[in-house]
Scaffold this motif. Sequence first.
Motif, mmCIF file in Angstrom:
data_model
loop_
_atom_site.group_PDB
_atom_site.id
_atom_site.type_symbol
_atom_site.label_atom_id
_atom_site.label_comp_id
_atom_site.label_asym_id
_atom_site.label_seq_id
_atom_site.Cartn_x
_atom_site.Cartn_y
_atom_site.Cartn_z
ATOM 1 N N ILE A 14 -7.151 13.720 3.826
ATOM 2 C CA ILE A 14 -7.969 12.754 3.079
ATOM 3 C C ILE A 14 -8.619 11.767 4.032
ATOM 4 N N GLU A 15 -7.823 11.264 4.980
ATOM 5 C CA GLU A 15 -8.356 10.286 5.939
ATOM 6 C C GLU A 15 -9.467 10.909 6.794
ATOM 7 N N ASP A 16 -9.255 12.153 7.253
ATOM 8 C CA ASP A 16 -10.275 12.834 8.054
ATOM 9 C C ASP A 16 -11.581 12.960 7.282
ATOM 10 N N GLU A 17 -11.478 13.402 6.036
ATOM 11 C CA GLU A 17 -12.673 13.637 5.226
ATOM 12 C C GLU A 17 -13.348 12.314 4.851
ATOM 13 N N ALA A 18 -12.543 11.302 4.556
ATOM 14 C CA ALA A 18 -13.091 9.992 4.211
ATOM 15 C C ALA A 18 -13.867 9.416 5.390
ATOM 16 N N SER A 19 -13.271 9.492 6.577
ATOM 17 C CA SER A 19 -13.918 8.975 7.778
ATOM 18 C C SER A 19 -15.246 9.686 8.038
ATOM 19 N N GLU A 20 -15.245 10.995 7.837
ATOM 20 C CA GLU A 20 -16.469 11.791 8.029
ATOM 21 C C GLU A 20 -17.592 11.343 7.096
ATOM 22 N N ASN A 21 -17.199 10.815 5.939
ATOM 23 C CA ASN A 21 -18.185 10.390 4.937
ATOM 24 C C ASN A 21 -18.403 8.871 4.914
ATOM 25 N N GLY A 22 -17.894 8.182 5.950
ATOM 26 C CA GLY A 22 -18.139 6.746 6.071
ATOM 27 C C GLY A 22 -17.256 5.857 5.225
ATOM 28 N N TYR A 23 -16.085 6.364 4.842
ATOM 29 C CA TYR A 23 -15.158 5.575 4.025
ATOM 30 C C TYR A 23 -13.911 5.202 4.821
ATOM 31 N N ASN A 24 -13.390 4.016 4.544
ATOM 32 C CA ASN A 24 -12.098 3.602 5.078
ATOM 33 C C ASN A 24 -11.021 3.947 4.055
ATOM 34 N N VAL A 25 -9.768 3.970 4.516
ATOM 35 C CA VAL A 25 -8.663 4.365 3.642
ATOM 36 C C VAL A 25 -7.536 3.346 3.715
ATOM 37 N N ILE A 26 -6.982 3.014 2.555
ATOM 38 C CA ILE A 26 -5.776 2.187 2.481
ATOM 39 C C ILE A 26 -4.656 3.055 1.904
ATOM 40 N N PHE A 27 -3.559 3.189 2.669
ATOM 41 C CA PHE A 27 -2.425 3.993 2.218
ATOM 42 C C PHE A 27 -1.386 3.125 1.522
ATOM 43 N N CYS A 28 -0.839 3.631 0.436
ATOM 44 C CA CYS A 28 0.237 2.936 -0.280
ATOM 45 C C CYS A 28 1.364 3.929 -0.549
ATOM 46 N N ASN A 29 2.534 3.685 0.030
ATOM 47 C CA ASN A 29 3.703 4.552 -0.148
ATOM 48 C C ASN A 29 4.644 3.938 -1.184
ATOM 49 N N THR A 30 4.924 4.673 -2.258
ATOM 50 C CA THR A 30 5.683 4.090 -3.374
ATOM 51 C C THR A 30 7.175 4.387 -3.343
ATOM 52 N N ASP A 31 7.623 5.288 -2.458
ATOM 53 C CA ASP A 31 9.039 5.697 -2.418
ATOM 54 C C ASP A 31 9.527 6.225 -3.763
ATOM 55 N N ASN A 32 8.612 6.825 -4.540
ATOM 56 C CA ASN A 32 8.944 7.366 -5.863
ATOM 57 C C ASN A 32 9.448 6.292 -6.826
ATOM 58 N N VAL A 33 9.075 5.043 -6.571
ATOM 59 C CA VAL A 33 9.482 3.927 -7.436
ATOM 60 C C VAL A 33 8.280 3.508 -8.274
ATOM 61 N N ILE A 34 8.389 3.643 -9.584
ATOM 62 C CA ILE A 34 7.257 3.399 -10.476
ATOM 63 C C ILE A 34 6.790 1.946 -10.402
ATOM 64 N N GLU A 35 7.732 1.014 -10.251
ATOM 65 C CA GLU A 35 7.351 -0.406 -10.164
ATOM 66 C C GLU A 35 6.480 -0.665 -8.936
ATOM 67 N N LYS A 36 6.830 -0.032 -7.809
ATOM 68 C CA LYS A 36 6.002 -0.163 -6.601
ATOM 69 C C LYS A 36 4.638 0.487 -6.809
ATOM 70 N N GLU A 37 4.636 1.589 -7.509
ATOM 71 C CA GLU A 37 3.388 2.292 -7.787
ATOM 72 C C GLU A 37 2.431 1.401 -8.567
ATOM 73 N N GLU A 38 2.957 0.719 -9.599
ATOM 74 C CA GLU A 38 2.123 -0.173 -10.417
ATOM 75 C C GLU A 38 1.659 -1.377 -9.592
ATOM 76 N N LYS A 39 2.539 -1.895 -8.732
ATOM 77 C CA LYS A 39 2.182 -3.036 -7.887
ATOM 78 C C LYS A 39 1.054 -2.670 -6.927
ATOM 79 N N TYR A 40 1.162 -1.494 -6.303
ATOM 80 C CA TYR A 40 0.123 -1.054 -5.365
ATOM 81 C C TYR A 40 -1.189 -0.739 -6.074
ATOM 82 N N THR A 41 -1.096 -0.233 -7.290
ATOM 83 C CA THR A 41 -2.315 0.035 -8.069
ATOM 84 C C THR A 41 -3.095 -1.259 -8.275
#
Length: 337
Positions: free
Chosen positions: A85-112
């Motif tokens: 994803i990062e490779d393809e995004a960079s090729e198309n002029g986009y930056n990427v922010i990664f969010c790792n949730t550790d399979n925790v739904i509360e973290k997932e909602e917070k990062y969203t």
Amino acid sequence: MGKKITMLDIANKAGVSKATVSMVINKTDNKISEETRKKILNIAKELNYIPNSIARSLSTNKSNTIGIILPDITNPFFAEIARAIEDEASENGYNVIFCNTDNVIEKEEKYTKLLISKLIDGVIFISGGDSSKSIKILEDNNIHFILVDRYIESYYKYYGVYCLNEKGVKEGIEYLYSKNNKKIAFVSGPKEIQVSMQRLKGYKETMTKYGIYKNNLVFEGDFTINGGKKATEEILKINEKVDAIFYSNDMMAYGGMKVLVKKGYKIPKDISIMGFDNINISKFIEPELTTVGQPIYSMGKNSCNLLIKLINNENIDKRQIYFETKLIIRDTVSMTP
């Protein structure tokens, strides 16, 4: 600490107006001479000027940034998807922010919510469980998103990139059976994740077809090395010799193999092992893992392309892209006498 470099600083040094600098920095400089444009860009580089991306996105309604929400960055499957994803995004002029949730739904909602606050243009979303609330947050804020790898129950018709999991497991069982492995234990993923249930369905249907399905040979894991270890220890406790173990991802297979080797089992002489994913390390660890491969890099690349098309309101032929799996035959499956 000195003050932050601004467009006004560049304008003063270049002898032009701040508006001219703004047009060059924001690439709306069609009427500005090439000489002036290069002069401004050189001064910006010399001064280490960093544009205010939030201010720019407010004026252009686009940040050229996408978010990736994934459940476990320590799992090479997700790390490999993220790299694509990062490779393809960079090729198309986009930056990427990664969010790792550790399979925790509360973290997932917070990062969203965090990604939305950063004014991202879209999100590539890999679910860590019941993610319907996180998806609803994205919908309510009109954020484009692509689902990858894992279905979400109420959004199964939405834009997504998936693999044919059930079919892949069926192919794996057929191969094990062709090697006279009939007592085949299966280690699934968490039951709340749709992809786990698809793989389990493939196992059940194929085993039932041959009249060899037994409920006591099904064990639940969690897609981690430790989950594979625990499930394997449970398998070894049952009062029945098992010919093969099919783990529904490679990470659990490696956890299981570690337990088996410590117990004195020789793989595949004493027991056959099959994984699912074909992560890169599968071909480097001895014995090399026989597995059902997913085209991981292609899945990541296509999900990024699909999201960028959504962001740019381009025509999209298919809302969902399905990839075939491929049986990768290596060294952990043998013929049972």
